[in-house]
Design a protein around this motif. Sequence first.
Motif, PDB file in Angstrom:
ATOM      1  N   MET A   1       3.975  10.326  -6.234  1.00 46.14           N
ATOM      2  CA  MET A   1       4.807  10.050  -5.087  1.00 46.14           C
ATOM      3  C   MET A   1       3.975   9.345  -4.013  1.00 46.14           C
ATOM      4  N   ALA A   2       4.550   8.340  -3.388  1.00 48.43           N
ATOM      5  CA  ALA A   2       3.868   7.611  -2.315  1.00 48.43           C
ATOM      6  C   ALA A   2       3.506   8.563  -1.183  1.00 48.43           C
ATOM      7  N   LEU A   3       2.392   8.240  -0.502  1.00 46.77           N
ATOM      8  CA  LEU A   3       2.000   8.994   0.680  1.00 46.77           C
ATOM      9  C   LEU A   3       2.711   8.381   1.879  1.00 46.77           C
ATOM     10  N   ILE A   4       3.585   9.164   2.499  1.00 40.70           N
ATOM     11  CA  ILE A   4       4.291   8.742   3.707  1.00 40.70           C
ATOM     12  C   ILE A   4       3.847   9.701   4.801  1.00 40.70           C
ATOM     13  N   LYS A   5       3.163   9.162   5.808  1.00 40.82           N
ATOM     14  CA  LYS A   5       2.493  10.018   6.781  1.00 40.82           C
ATOM     15  C   LYS A   5       2.874   9.637   8.201  1.00 40.82           C
ATOM     16  N   SER A   6       3.229  10.638   8.987  1.00 52.96           N
ATOM     17  CA  SER A   6       3.489  10.441  10.410  1.00 52.96           C
ATOM     18  C   SER A   6       2.159  10.446  11.154  1.00 52.96           C
ATOM     19  N   VAL A   7       2.109   9.650  12.232  1.00 49.58           N
ATOM     20  CA  VAL A   7       0.928   9.642  13.089  1.00 49.58           C
ATOM     21  C   VAL A   7       1.366   9.244  14.501  1.00 49.58           C
ATOM     22  N   ARG A   8       0.772   9.888  15.504  1.00 54.05           N
ATOM     23  CA  ARG A   8       1.062   9.618  16.917  1.00 54.05           C
ATOM     24  C   ARG A   8       2.562   9.713  17.236  1.00 54.05           C
ATOM     25  N   GLY A   9       3.283  10.558  16.509  1.00 52.28           N
ATOM     26  CA  GLY A   9       4.707  10.738  16.745  1.00 52.28           C
ATOM     27  C   GLY A   9       5.601   9.731  16.042  1.00 52.28           C
ATOM     28  N   PHE A  10       5.029   8.846  15.250  1.00 52.48           N
ATOM     29  CA  PHE A  10       5.799   7.844  14.504  1.00 52.48           C
ATOM     30  C   PHE A  10       5.869   8.240  13.033  1.00 52.48           C
ATOM     31  N   THR A  11       7.090   8.214  12.504  1.00 53.29           N
ATOM     32  CA  THR A  11       7.308   8.489  11.088  1.00 53.29           C
ATOM     33  C   THR A  11       7.885   7.244  10.446  1.00 53.29           C
ATOM     34  N   PRO A  12       7.323   6.798   9.321  1.00 54.53           N
ATOM     35  CA  PRO A  12       7.857   5.603   8.660  1.00 54.53           C
ATOM     36  C   PRO A  12       9.338   5.749   8.316  1.00 54.53           C
ATOM     37  N   SER A  13      10.052   4.636   8.394  1.00 48.72           N
ATOM     38  CA  SER A  13      11.456   4.565   8.011  1.00 48.72           C
ATOM     39  C   SER A  13      11.563   3.651   6.795  1.00 48.72           C
ATOM     40  N   ILE A  14      12.146   4.166   5.732  1.00 50.43           N
ATOM     41  CA  ILE A  14      12.217   3.442   4.468  1.00 50.43           C
ATOM     42  C   ILE A  14      13.683   3.134   4.172  1.00 50.43           C
ATOM     43  N   GLY A  15      14.020   1.846   4.007  1.00 52.59           N
ATOM     44  CA  GLY A  15      15.389   1.435   3.718  1.00 52.59           C
ATOM     45  C   GLY A  15      15.840   1.846   2.329  1.00 52.59           C
ATOM     46  N   LYS A  16      17.151   1.871   2.149  1.00 52.67           N
ATOM     47  CA  LYS A  16      17.690   2.272   0.847  1.00 52.67           C
ATOM     48  C   LYS A  16      17.318   1.243  -0.227  1.00 52.67           C
ATOM     49  N   ASP A  17      17.304   1.727  -1.452  1.00 56.74           N
ATOM     50  CA  ASP A  17      17.006   0.890  -2.615  1.00 56.74           C
ATOM     51  C   ASP A  17      15.618   0.242  -2.507  1.00 56.74           C
ATOM     52  N   THR A  18      14.677   0.961  -1.887  1.00 52.24           N
ATOM     53  CA  THR A  18      13.303   0.479  -1.742  1.00 52.24           C
ATOM     54  C   THR A  18      12.403   1.275  -2.668  1.00 52.24           C
ATOM     55  N   PHE A  19      11.585   0.553  -3.435  1.00 48.19           N
ATOM     56  CA  PHE A  19      10.647   1.163  -4.376  1.00 48.19           C
ATOM     57  C   PHE A  19       9.280   1.314  -3.720  1.00 48.19           C
ATOM     58  N   LEU A  20       8.741   2.527  -3.784  1.00 45.63           N
ATOM     59  CA  LEU A  20       7.379   2.791  -3.338  1.00 45.63           C
ATOM     60  C   LEU A  20       6.592   3.282  -4.543  1.00 45.63           C
ATOM     61  N   ALA A  21       5.543   2.564  -4.921  1.00 47.46           N
ATOM     62  CA  ALA A  21       4.706   2.992  -6.042  1.00 47.46           C
ATOM     63  C   ALA A  21       4.070   4.347  -5.731  1.00 47.46           C
ATOM     64  N   ASP A  22       3.694   5.040  -6.786  1.00 48.71           N
ATOM     65  CA  ASP A  22       3.170   6.401  -6.647  1.00 48.71           C
ATOM     66  C   ASP A  22       1.996   6.503  -5.688  1.00 48.71           C
ATOM     67  N   ASN A  23       1.135   5.492  -5.651  1.00 45.49           N
ATOM     68  CA  ASN A  23      -0.037   5.584  -4.784  1.00 45.49           C
ATOM     69  C   ASN A  23      -0.004   4.592  -3.622  1.00 45.49           C
ATOM     70  N   ALA A  24       1.195   4.134  -3.266  1.00 45.36           N
ATOM     71  CA  ALA A  24       1.353   3.351  -2.036  1.00 45.36           C
ATOM     72  C   ALA A  24       1.194   4.297  -0.852  1.00 45.36           C
ATOM     73  N   THR A  25       0.713   3.767   0.278  1.00 47.27           N
ATOM     74  CA  THR A  25       0.504   4.572   1.484  1.00 47.27           C
ATOM     75  C   THR A  25       1.226   3.896   2.641  1.00 47.27           C
ATOM     76  N   ILE A  26       2.140   4.638   3.278  1.00 43.63           N
ATOM     77  CA  ILE A  26       2.931   4.141   4.404  1.00 43.63           C
ATOM     78  C   ILE A  26       2.665   5.094   5.573  1.00 43.63           C
ATOM     79  N   ILE A  27       2.079   4.560   6.643  1.00 43.53           N
ATOM     80  CA  ILE A  27       1.618   5.420   7.734  1.00 43.53           C
ATOM     81  C   ILE A  27       2.181   4.948   9.070  1.00 43.53           C
ATOM     82  N   GLY A  28       2.750   5.872   9.834  1.00 45.67           N
ATOM     83  CA  GLY A  28       3.059   5.643  11.236  1.00 45.67           C
ATOM     84  C   GLY A  28       4.261   4.772  11.514  1.00 45.67           C
ATOM     85  N   ASP A  29       4.095   3.846  12.442  1.00 50.16           N
ATOM     86  CA  ASP A  29       5.182   3.040  12.997  1.00 50.16           C
ATOM     87  C   ASP A  29       5.516   1.876  12.060  1.00 50.16           C
TER      88      ASP A  29
END
Length: 170
Positions: A1-29
């Motif tokens: 599962m991709a790493l989706i991490k909040s930082v400084r009060g920002f949480t990533p927003s991921i649109g529908k029908d979007t593929f995130l590879a298992d080791n993709a990293t999405i951080i913050g704003d």
Amino acid sequence: MALIKSVRGFTPSIGKDTFLADNATIIGDVVLGEGCSVWFGTILRGDVNSIRIGNGVNIQDGSVLHTLYQKSTIEIEDDVSVGHNVTIHGAKICKGVLVGMGSVVLDHAVIGEGAIIAAGSVVLSHTQVEPWSIYAGVPAKFVKKVDPEQAKEMNQKIARNYHMYASWYE
């Protein structure tokens, strides 16, 4: 599962029908549009400023997107293909662009609609890449204009193909 991490009060927003590879990293704003794909080993690091990504964008394996604290942001419009191992740092990438493998696009550069950045190019800070053109080299320079319809067809085909590839992983 991709790493989706909040930082400084920002949480990533991921649109529908979007593929995130298992080791993709999405951080913050980070805001990702619909129908995107973020491939293996890719990092979207919105810890110091915002990253906004439109619809139908593919960000291929090993790419890194980051910004300058309080000085630059990333904006990527719809139907953009970001090749393998690309670094985008605080730049604007307009609709339908192809950024070739191993390229670097630096702060405050603007890549015009339908442009092609050749593999291995370095687009320096504040460079304005003309729409419907090819830029190549280190530093990247204008090579030639491209036919808008041909470029649009080719770039949209690549973007659609990556949407198809992502469906194989669901």
